[in-house]
Scaffold this motif. Structure first.
Motif, PDB file in Angstrom:
ATOM      1  N   LYS A 110       0.715  -1.168  -0.001  1.00  0.00           N
ATOM      2  CA  LYS A 110      -0.029   0.004   0.114  1.00  0.00           C
ATOM      3  C   LYS A 110       0.678   1.415   0.041  1.00  0.00           C
ATOM      4  CE  LYS A 110      -3.801   0.042   2.445  1.00  0.00           C
ATOM      5  NZ  LYS A 110      -4.701   0.104   3.642  1.00  0.00           N
ATOM      6  N   LYS A 111       1.758   1.385   0.888  1.00  0.00           N
ATOM      7  CA  LYS A 111       2.573   2.400   1.138  1.00  0.00           C
ATOM      8  C   LYS A 111       3.402   2.933  -0.293  1.00  0.00           C
ATOM      9  CE  LYS A 111       3.910   5.849   3.766  1.00  0.00           C
ATOM     10  NZ  LYS A 111       3.332   6.995   4.381  1.00  0.00           N
TER      11      LYS A 111
ATOM     12  N   TYR B 129      -5.438   4.550  -4.140  1.00  0.00           N
ATOM     13  CA  TYR B 129      -5.856   3.379  -3.108  1.00  0.00           C
ATOM     14  C   TYR B 129      -6.637   4.552  -2.044  1.00  0.00           C
ATOM     15  CZ  TYR B 129      -1.767   4.306  -0.221  1.00  0.00           C
ATOM     16  OH  TYR B 129      -0.826   4.902   0.594  1.00  0.00           O
ATOM     17  N   SER B 130      -7.488   3.965  -1.200  1.00  0.00           N
ATOM     18  CA  SER B 130      -8.277   4.797  -0.238  1.00  0.00           C
ATOM     19  C   SER B 130      -7.617   4.619   1.057  1.00  0.00           C
ATOM     20  CB  SER B 130      -9.713   4.333  -0.286  1.00  0.00           C
ATOM     21  OG  SER B 130     -10.518   4.544  -1.312  1.00  0.00           O
ATOM     22  N   GLY B 131      -7.783   5.676   1.870  1.00  0.00           N
ATOM     23  CA  GLY B 131      -7.258   5.663   3.194  1.00  0.00           C
ATOM     24  C   GLY B 131      -5.727   5.671   3.460  1.00  0.00           C
ATOM     25  N   GLU B 132      -5.195   5.171   4.502  1.00  0.00           N
ATOM     26  CA  GLU B 132      -3.887   5.174   4.971  1.00  0.00           C
ATOM     27  C   GLU B 132      -3.620   3.737   5.221  1.00  0.00           C
ATOM     28  OE1 GLU B 132      -3.842   7.892   8.157  1.00  0.00           O
ATOM     29  OE2 GLU B 132      -4.133   9.829   7.025  1.00  0.00           O
ATOM     30  N   VAL B 133      -2.448   3.544   5.671  1.00  0.00           N
ATOM     31  CA  VAL B 133      -1.792   2.529   6.187  1.00  0.00           C
ATOM     32  C   VAL B 133      -2.602   1.934   7.108  1.00  0.00           C
ATOM     33  CG1 VAL B 133       0.615   2.325   4.902  1.00  0.00           C
ATOM     34  CG2 VAL B 133      -0.005   3.432   7.315  1.00  0.00           C
TER      35      VAL B 133
ATOM     36  N   LYS C 200      -8.601  -2.382   7.006  1.00  0.00           N
ATOM     37  CA  LYS C 200     -10.118  -1.835   6.849  1.00  0.00           C
ATOM     38  C   LYS C 200     -10.890  -2.580   7.908  1.00  0.00           C
ATOM     39  CE  LYS C 200     -14.096  -1.588   3.850  1.00  0.00           C
ATOM     40  NZ  LYS C 200     -14.270  -0.166   4.027  1.00  0.00           N
TER      41      LYS C 200
ATOM     42  N   GLN D  44     -11.273   2.468   3.859  1.00  0.00           N
ATOM     43  CA  GLN D  44      -9.872   1.788   3.771  1.00  0.00           C
ATOM     44  C   GLN D  44      -9.821   0.982   2.785  1.00  0.00           C
ATOM     45  OE1 GLN D  44      -7.556   3.838   5.519  1.00  0.00           O
ATOM     46  NE2 GLN D  44      -6.667   2.224   6.303  1.00  0.00           N
TER      47      GLN D  44
ATOM     48  N   PRO E 131       0.789  -3.326   4.329  1.00  0.00           N
ATOM     49  CA  PRO E 131       0.963  -1.863   4.400  1.00  0.00           C
ATOM     50  C   PRO E 131       2.030  -1.315   3.718  1.00  0.00           C
ATOM     51  CG  PRO E 131       1.327  -2.986   6.511  1.00  0.00           C
ATOM     52  CD  PRO E 131       1.152  -3.971   5.497  1.00  0.00           C
TER      53      PRO E 131
ATOM     54  N   HIS F 274       7.200   2.292  11.837  1.00  0.00           N
ATOM     55  CA  HIS F 274       5.890   2.293  12.400  1.00  0.00           C
ATOM     56  C   HIS F 274       5.514   1.495  13.658  1.00  0.00           C
ATOM     57  CE1 HIS F 274       5.693   2.935   7.987  1.00  0.00           C
ATOM     58  NE2 HIS F 274       4.703   3.526   8.431  1.00  0.00           N
TER      59      HIS F 274
ATOM     60  N   SER G 217       2.583   2.877  16.136  1.00  0.00           N
ATOM     61  CA  SER G 217       1.245   2.492  15.464  1.00  0.00           C
ATOM     62  C   SER G 217       0.296   1.617  16.137  1.00  0.00           C
ATOM     63  CB  SER G 217       1.208   2.178  14.056  1.00  0.00           C
ATOM     64  OG  SER G 217       0.012   1.975  13.492  1.00  0.00           O
TER      65      SER G 217
END
Length: 402
Positions: free
Chosen positions: A61-62, A88-92, A95, A102, A187, A198, A201
Motif C-alpha cells: 500500500k505505502k 488507493y483509499s485511506g492510509e496504512v 479496513k 480503507q 501496508p 511504524h 502505530s
C-alpha cells in the motif's frame, strides 16, 4: 492427473464462454478476453514460467505497487512484473468497517467467480473481503476490488492497461488449472527499517502477524498456506485438527527446516530493527534540538528589537518608527542628535547622558537580554535509553504447539 486438469480447463473455458454469451452486449469489445501481449509472454518465458502457470500477487500500500509472480517448474515463484497502483483509499492500516474508505490489508484468495468482466471500472476482481480473519473481528464491508479506471473508494485502483494485463494473467492461470490465486496485501514492504518506523502505530501487532506470512514467502518463495485461529493468521501449519477463526489454535507443527530458516531470519532482523530504532531516535533528538534553537533565536530577535525601540532606535523602517518610536505632536519637531550635542566646554547634565525612557523600559530589556546568552544551545544529542518496560522488539517467529 492430466485428464483432471484438462477437464478443469474445459470447464473454466465453458464458464467464461457462457458468461460472455449472457453479457455480450454489456462487455462490448470483450476486453476481458484480451490476449497476453507477445512482450509479456516473452517476459514469462524469461523467468522460467509459462502463461498458464499459477499466479501470485502481492500488494504494498505505502509504495503503491502491485507485484505479479509466476510459478516456475521447481514450484517456486519468480517476480514477473511490478505495476503501479494508481490510487488507493485511506492510509496504512486495515479496513475495519463499511464506509471507512480503507483499502484492505491481509491474505485473500481469488476464484474465477470473483473475476468481474462487467465492472463499472473497466475490469476488476473482488478481493473477498471480509475473510475469516476479518470476520473474527466483526469487520464489515463489501465490493472491495482491484480494478481499473484509477478511482478508489476503498479499493486498489489501476490504470486500464495494467488491470487488463493482470486480469489476463489470472484468466490464463485459471485456464491452466489453478483454482484460486492468492493476493496478499501489506501496508508497506515489511523490512526491519519500516517496522521500526511504524513501531508506535496502533496497528503494529497486526502488522507483526502479517510479517510472519511475508517472511514465509521471503524464505520459501512460495505463497504460504494460510489458516486462522485465535483471531490470528497462521502460516504453513502441519497436522493438528480443524482451524476455528475465533477458537483456540489446534496442535500443529511447522516443517523443521522452514522454522529454522524463519528463526534465523528473525534473529538477524532483530539487530537491524534495534539499529533502526536508535537511528530514528537520534534523528528525532537532533530535530528537537534544531527546533529549540530556532525558537531561542526568534526570542532573542524579539528582545533585541524591543530594546532598540525602547532606546528610540528604529529597526523596522519609517512606519515602525512612527508606531513604536518617539512620535511627536503635530507642528513640533523631534529633537535631532545634533541639537542634543553639548556645546564645547559645557558640562553635560546627568539627565542628558542617558535618554530617559518611560517606565525604565530600556533597563528592563537590558537586564533580560544580558541574562540570556542561549538557553537552548545545541549540543550533540545523548543516546536515548528506552526503559526496559517500554522496550520494543520485533517478536520472534511464533512457535506452534508440538
Amino acid at each position: 492427473m492430466l485428464k483432471n486438469r484438462k477437464w478443469q480447463s474445459l470447464a473454466t473455458t465453458a464458464l467464461l464462454l457462457t458468461l460472455a454469451a449472457c453479457n455480450a452486449e454489456q462487455w462490448g469489445d470483450n476486453k476481458h478476453l484480451q490476449p497476453l501481449s507477445s512482450k509479456i509472454k516473452s517476459e514469462i518465458k524469461d523467468i522460467g514460467s509459462t502463461k498458464n502457470a499459477p499466479l501470485y500477487i502481492r500488494i504494498f500500500k505505502k509504495e503503491a505497487v502491485l507485484e505479479a509472480w509466476k510459478q516456475k517448474k521447481d514450484g517456486t515463484y519468480a517476480l514477473l512484473k511490478t505495476y503501479p497502483i494508481c490510487a488507493y483509499s485511506g492510509e496504512v492500516g486495515p479496513k475495519k468497517k463499511e464506509g471507512d474508505r480503507q483499502a484492505p490489508e491481509g491474505f485473500y484468495a481469488i476464484t474465477p467467480g470473483q473475476m468481474n468482466p462487467n465492472s463499472s471500472y473497466y475490469l476488476s476482481f473482488n478481493l473477498g473481503y471480509p475473510n475469516k480473519f476479518d470476520r473474527s473481528y466483526g469487520r464489515t464491508g463489501k465490493h472491495l476490488m482491484v480494478h481499473g479506471s484509477c478511482s478508489s473508494r476503498g479499493c486498489y485502483a489501476m490504470e486500464d492497461e495494467p488491470i487488463a494485463e493482470i486480469y489476463a494473467l489470472g484468466r490464463e492461470a485459471f485456464e491452466g488449472g489453478q483454482r484460486s490465486f492468492k493476493v496478499h496485501a501489506f501496508p508497506f514492504r515489511m523490512t526491519p527499517e519500516n517496522m521500526a518506523k511504524h513501531r508506535k502505530s496502533e496497528h503494529f501487532p497486526f502488522w507483526v502477524n502479517l510479517k510472519n506470512g511475508y517472511d514465509h514467502f521471503q524464505v520459501t518463495k512460495k505463497p504460504p498456506n494460510v489458516e486462522v485461529c485465535n483471531r490470528t493468521y497462521v502460516f504453513n501449519p502441519q497436522g493438528g485438527g480443524s482451524f476455528n477463526a475465533q477458537g483456540p489454535c489446534p496442535d500443529y507443527t511447522i516443517e523443521p527446516s522452514l522454522m529454522a530458516a524463519l528463526q534465523s531470519k528473525r534473529s538477524a532482523e532483530e539487530i537491524q530493527f534495534q539499529k533502526a530504532i536508535r537511528a530514528l531516535e537520534e534523528k528525532a533528538a537532533e530535530k528537537q534540538a534544531d527546533d529549540l534553537e530556532t525558537i531561542a533565536d526568534a526570542q532573542r530577535d524579539i528582545l533585541t528589537r524591543r530594546k532598540r525601540i525602547s532606546e528610540g532606535k528604529n529597526p523596522d523602517g519609517f512606519i515602525a518608527g512612527l508606531i513604536q518610536g518617539n512620535p511627536t505632536t503635530p507642528g513640533s519637531t523631534a529633537p535631532t542628535v545634533a541639537s542634543q550635542a553639548p556645546v564645547s566646554g559645557q558640562a553635560v547634565p546627568a539627565s542628558a547622558q542617558t535618554p530617559a525612557q518611560p517606565g525604565g523600559v530600556s533597563g528592563f530589556f537590558e537586564s533580560i537580554s544580558s541574562g540570556i546568552s542561549n538557553p537552548f544551545k545545541k549540543t550533540p544529542p545523548a543516546p536515548v535509553a528506552t526503559p526496559a518496560a517500554e522496550a520494543v522488539t520485533l517478536p520472534a517467529t511464533p512457535k506452534p504447539k508440538s
